[in-house]
Design a protein around this motif. Sequence first.
Motif, PDB file in Angstrom:
ATOM      1  N   ALA A  89      64.732  77.404  21.749  1.00  0.00           N
ATOM      2  CA  ALA A  89      65.739  78.481  21.713  1.00  0.00           C
ATOM      3  C   ALA A  89      65.088  79.841  21.974  1.00  0.00           C
ATOM      4  O   ALA A  89      65.633  80.669  22.711  1.00  0.00           O
ATOM      5  CB  ALA A  89      66.454  78.482  20.357  1.00  0.00           C
ATOM      6  N   ALA A  90      63.914  80.057  21.398  1.00  0.00           N
ATOM      7  CA  ALA A  90      63.236  81.345  21.597  1.00  0.00           C
ATOM      8  C   ALA A  90      62.837  81.506  23.071  1.00  0.00           C
ATOM      9  O   ALA A  90      62.990  82.592  23.654  1.00  0.00           O
ATOM     10  CB  ALA A  90      62.007  81.434  20.693  1.00  0.00           C
ATOM     11  N   ALA A  91      62.360  80.426  23.685  1.00  0.00           N
ATOM     12  CA  ALA A  91      61.972  80.493  25.101  1.00  0.00           C
ATOM     13  C   ALA A  91      63.201  80.800  25.961  1.00  0.00           C
ATOM     14  O   ALA A  91      63.140  81.642  26.871  1.00  0.00           O
ATOM     15  CB  ALA A  91      61.327  79.178  25.532  1.00  0.00           C
ATOM     16  N   ALA A  92      64.309  80.135  25.656  1.00  0.00           N
ATOM     17  CA  ALA A  92      65.538  80.362  26.439  1.00  0.00           C
ATOM     18  C   ALA A  92      65.998  81.814  26.322  1.00  0.00           C
ATOM     19  O   ALA A  92      66.605  82.359  27.237  1.00  0.00           O
ATOM     20  CB  ALA A  92      66.636  79.414  25.974  1.00  0.00           C
ATOM     21  N   ALA A  93      65.667  82.441  25.197  1.00  0.00           N
ATOM     22  CA  ALA A  93      66.049  83.855  24.998  1.00  0.00           C
ATOM     23  C   ALA A  93      64.985  84.796  25.578  1.00  0.00           C
ATOM     24  O   ALA A  93      65.081  86.019  25.417  1.00  0.00           O
ATOM     25  CB  ALA A  93      66.252  84.122  23.507  1.00  0.00           C
ATOM     26  N   GLY A  94      63.960  84.228  26.222  1.00  0.00           N
ATOM     27  CA  GLY A  94      62.951  85.063  26.888  1.00  0.00           C
ATOM     28  C   GLY A  94      61.910  85.661  25.949  1.00  0.00           C
ATOM     29  O   GLY A  94      61.222  86.614  26.297  1.00  0.00           O
ATOM     30  N   LYS A  95      61.776  85.073  24.744  1.00  0.00           N
ATOM     31  CA  LYS A  95      60.792  85.609  23.782  1.00  0.00           C
ATOM     32  C   LYS A  95      59.446  84.909  23.964  1.00  0.00           C
ATOM     33  O   LYS A  95      59.396  83.703  24.246  1.00  0.00           O
ATOM     34  CB  LYS A  95      61.259  85.361  22.338  1.00  0.00           C
ATOM     35  N   HIS A  96      58.379  85.658  23.759  1.00  0.00           N
ATOM     36  CA  HIS A  96      57.063  85.033  23.638  1.00  0.00           C
ATOM     37  C   HIS A  96      56.990  84.384  22.253  1.00  0.00           C
ATOM     38  O   HIS A  96      57.699  84.788  21.329  1.00  0.00           O
ATOM     39  CB  HIS A  96      55.960  86.079  23.802  1.00  0.00           C
ATOM     40  N   ILE A  97      56.084  83.398  22.131  1.00  0.00           N
ATOM     41  CA  ILE A  97      56.095  82.604  20.891  1.00  0.00           C
ATOM     42  C   ILE A  97      54.685  82.383  20.365  1.00  0.00           C
ATOM     43  O   ILE A  97      53.768  82.034  21.113  1.00  0.00           O
ATOM     44  CB  ILE A  97      56.754  81.229  21.153  1.00  0.00           C
ATOM     45  N   LEU A  98      54.556  82.572  19.049  1.00  0.00           N
ATOM     46  CA  LEU A  98      53.381  82.093  18.333  1.00  0.00           C
ATOM     47  C   LEU A  98      53.905  80.992  17.418  1.00  0.00           C
ATOM     48  O   LEU A  98      54.877  81.208  16.696  1.00  0.00           O
ATOM     49  CB  LEU A  98      52.746  83.207  17.494  1.00  0.00           C
TER      50      LEU A  98
END
Length: 394
Positions: A89-98
């Motif tokens: 979900a975070a990737a789909a929203a264009g967020k970088h992720i740790l």
Amino acid sequence: MTTPLRVGIVGCGNVALNFHVPAYQAEPERFTVTALADPTPERLELGRTTAGLSPDQVHGDALALIAREDVDVVDVCTPQHLHRDLVVAAAAAGKHILCEKPLAATPADAAAMVEATDTAGVVLGVVHNYLFFPEIVAARTLIDDGAIGEVRTVTVDMLGVVDSPGAAGYRPQWRHDPAAAGGGVLMDMLHGVYLAEHLLAEPVERVSAYVDAATPGDAVEGLALCRLESARRAALVNIGWGFGPGGIRINGSKGRMVLRYRDEGTIPWAPFEALTLTTEAGTETLDLPTGQELASLIAGALRATIADLADAVTDGRAPAAPGRAALRTLEATVAAYTSAALGRSVDLPLPTDGPVHRHGVIGLAELDVPATSGVRTRGLFGLTADPTSFSDGS
Ligand SMILES: NC(=O)c1ccc[n+]([C@@H]2O[C@H](COP(=O)([O-])OP(=O)(O)OC[C@H]3O[C@@H](n4cnc5c(N)ncnc54)[C@H](O)[C@@H]3O)[C@@H](O)[C@H]2O)c1
């Protein structure tokens, strides 16, 4: 001066509040925590006060945090069986992720996370924080400099792991639930697996292992003895809850390195004491800073991990532990369980259509695990003793 990265932390458990929040707060020029999420009200409120946020910055539903415009990086600190949906979900929203380790509880989940972040073109960094321990950095630098010639073997002993419960108020025993944790002490401490591969300096291609419960009746292993083989090298990784010894030894064609911890204890509970390098020229003890107690050691490694993620985001380079590397670590770990169950070596990568790739340790139930397998007779990972093994008395 660059604008600080705005971080939303998902999961307000022990690791988030004891280590992630303080790490971001220690670097206000680089990071600002703008939001938190946790469905457990008491953890969310504890998180809110720890991070000094207002009620409109905290959410019971992580998707509300992910939707916020003032979040650049989503930091996922929930137990691993929940990582996949949050990261996708975070990737789909264009967020970088740790994302905290293990990347997921199953290789299929981890692979989906890698694919989602690749497709979205966002950074996925995984908290393989032990890579930043000073003695590990020093050992790998010596290896790269050829100080011990060609690496032949690496031995990582972590037999004195403390069995820490999860946050009260959520599920303190989730680490003993194979469906949530994806395994026991080996999965929780897969730090030992990626450290071994890092020091072998070659990708692991084959795994074999023995596992046992710490306490009869426990559903996950409390002891795992693993052999990891790369193309030309091999590592032994021994991990267990209890009071066994710890330490790291690296054997090369022209020398050896030994990393010692207090009272021969286990990293990171026992502080680092000394790294000795032995070659034809003799033995020298490296001039490294004195080891730290667990809290400050982990805090420092977490600060290095988030700084590395920020550099990866700003410079458009891979983080120290990208999703794909963490997927390989997870596959090696799951391969160890498979090997212990089947009594044979297991090659990597795991077949993507096989049950252990799809379901992790729970998928062992779909394999032909022999009735005599210790994993089955001990009732680990939901396997049950096969009555036919006792039927004819022969
Ligand atoms: N890198 C390290 O050194 C290190 C150390 C400890 C833990 N960890 C990892 O961090 C993760 C969390 O471990 P922990 O010890 O903090 O666990 P914990 O049990 O202390 O906390 C888990 C938290 O997640 C919350 N949560 C559950 N479902 C959620 C959801 N859907 N959305 C948001 N929050 C949710 C719970 O309410 C709880 O507050 C695990 O993957 C663990 O392996 C890493």
